[in-house]
Design an enzyme around this catalytic site. Structure first.
Site, short mmCIF file in Angstrom:
data_model
loop_
_atom_site.label_atom_id
_atom_site.label_comp_id
_atom_site.label_asym_id
_atom_site.label_seq_id
_atom_site.Cartn_x
_atom_site.Cartn_y
_atom_site.Cartn_z
N THR A 153 -23.13 -12.50 22.32
CA THR A 153 -24.23 -13.58 22.51
C THR A 153 -24.72 -13.61 23.69
OG1 THR A 153 -22.98 -14.34 20.44
CG2 THR A 153 -24.84 -15.67 21.37
N TYR B 184 -10.51 -9.48 21.01
CA TYR B 184 -11.81 -9.34 20.31
C TYR B 184 -11.96 -8.16 19.42
CZ TYR B 184 -17.08 -9.68 19.45
OH TYR B 184 -18.40 -9.72 19.03
N LYS C 205 -9.94 -12.88 18.07
CA LYS C 205 -11.63 -13.08 17.41
C LYS C 205 -11.62 -12.03 16.43
CE LYS C 205 -16.38 -13.46 17.95
NZ LYS C 205 -17.58 -13.41 19.02
N ILE D 223 -15.14 -18.62 16.63
CA ILE D 223 -16.33 -18.38 17.80
C ILE D 223 -17.58 -18.02 17.40
CG2 ILE D 223 -16.54 -16.82 19.60
CD1 ILE D 223 -13.68 -16.62 20.03
#
EC number: 4.3.3.7
Length: 286
Positions: free
Chosen positions: A46, A129, A157, A200
């Site tokens: 992001t 992740y 994540k 998240i």
């Protein structure tokens, strides 16, 4: 770091002339934590890290660190040696969030070997992740559970798309110390209902308190609150991701007066007026 609750994967705000807007970054970080966010993520997807220079990435990390909030830092790439060097250079008061090696598709055994090396080099327990629609490397639940059993691995994540029986099995079998944080915003409510520790969520930039309330409702068994709130937040998340992230999030933050420009860096393009309008409409209904 206590990996429970809603974490904000911070955008990188830019000024109208394209520079990193550190005041807006600091203000976003402190505003979201004031509204209940458990911590921040910098230099994740992001934050458009691939478009930032090394000096800009360092400065973004410094600005986020100055807030005093719990901090995860996005790191990693296709080369194990470079990732090891990157995590070893981080201070022990931040948590590395390390992406599954993208593009190379090393297979399950290669991913496990990669993370053994990375975790051994890290100064703090790492969060993995897992985002196969970006990396090209899917992992079954059994492989993730092997990662969960490694030393110096704190959590995951999870951004692997639709909830499947494998998702349920993973959440049922994950060891108590291993935090599963949802990363697909529109699916966070059912993931929390199944036992995820938090999320998240880029969408939580614009509705921090509501996502925190959703997490708390599921945590304390308030289904009557959680279910309809989760439905509304899922619709908002779909609107915020209708165009490539974080373009719509930035457009909404700009419309709210929280950042000075909705600019993204190429190859991303700014959000369309239609996408921005739809997200603002749904935000007003929360």
């Amino acid at each position: 770091m206590h990996l429970s609750g809603i974490f904000i994967p911070l955008i990188t705000p830019f000024t109208a002339d394209g520079a990193v807007d550190h005041k807006a970054l600091y203000d976003l970080a402190t505003d979201t934590t004031a509204h209940g966010a458990a911590g921040l993520v910098v230099l994740g997807t992001t934050g458009e890290p691939a478009t930032l220079t090394p000096a800009e990435r360092t400065a973004v990390l410094e600005t986020a660190s100055s807030t005093g909030a719990p901090l995860l830092v996005g790191v990693g790439g296709s080369a194990t040696a470079a990732t090891v060097a990157e995590v070893a250079a981080l201070p022990p008061d931040v948590t590395p969030m390390v992406v599954v090696p993208p593009y190379t598709r090393p297979g399950e055994a290669g991913v496990l070997a990669h993370f053994r090396a990375v975790a051994a080099a890290a100064n703090a327990p790492i969060v993995i992740y897992h985002v196969p629609y970006r990396t090209g490397q899917p992992l079954p639940a059994d492989a993730i559970l092997e990662l969960a059993a490694m030393a110096n691995v704190a959590g995951l994540k999870l951004s692997d798309g639709p909830i499947t029986p494998a998702t349920v099995r993973l959440l049922a079998a994950a060891p108590p110390h291993f935090a599963v944080l949802g990363g697909d915003d529109a699916l966070i409510s059912p993931l929390l209902a199944l036992g995820a520790h938090g999320g998240i969520l880029a969408s939580a930039h614009v509705a921090t308190a509501q996502f925190v309330a959703l997490h708390d409702a599921w945590r304390f068994g308030d289904v009557d609150t959680a279910r309809p709130l989760g439905h509304r937040l899922a619709a908002l998340s779909e609107a915020l991701f209708a165009e490539p992230n974080p373009a719509v999030v930035k457009a909404v933050l700009h419309a709210q007066g929280r950042i000075s420009s909705p600019a993204v860096r190429l190859p991303l393009l700014p959000a369309t007026a239609a996408a921005r309008g739809r997200a603002l409409e749904l935000l007003a209904r929360l």
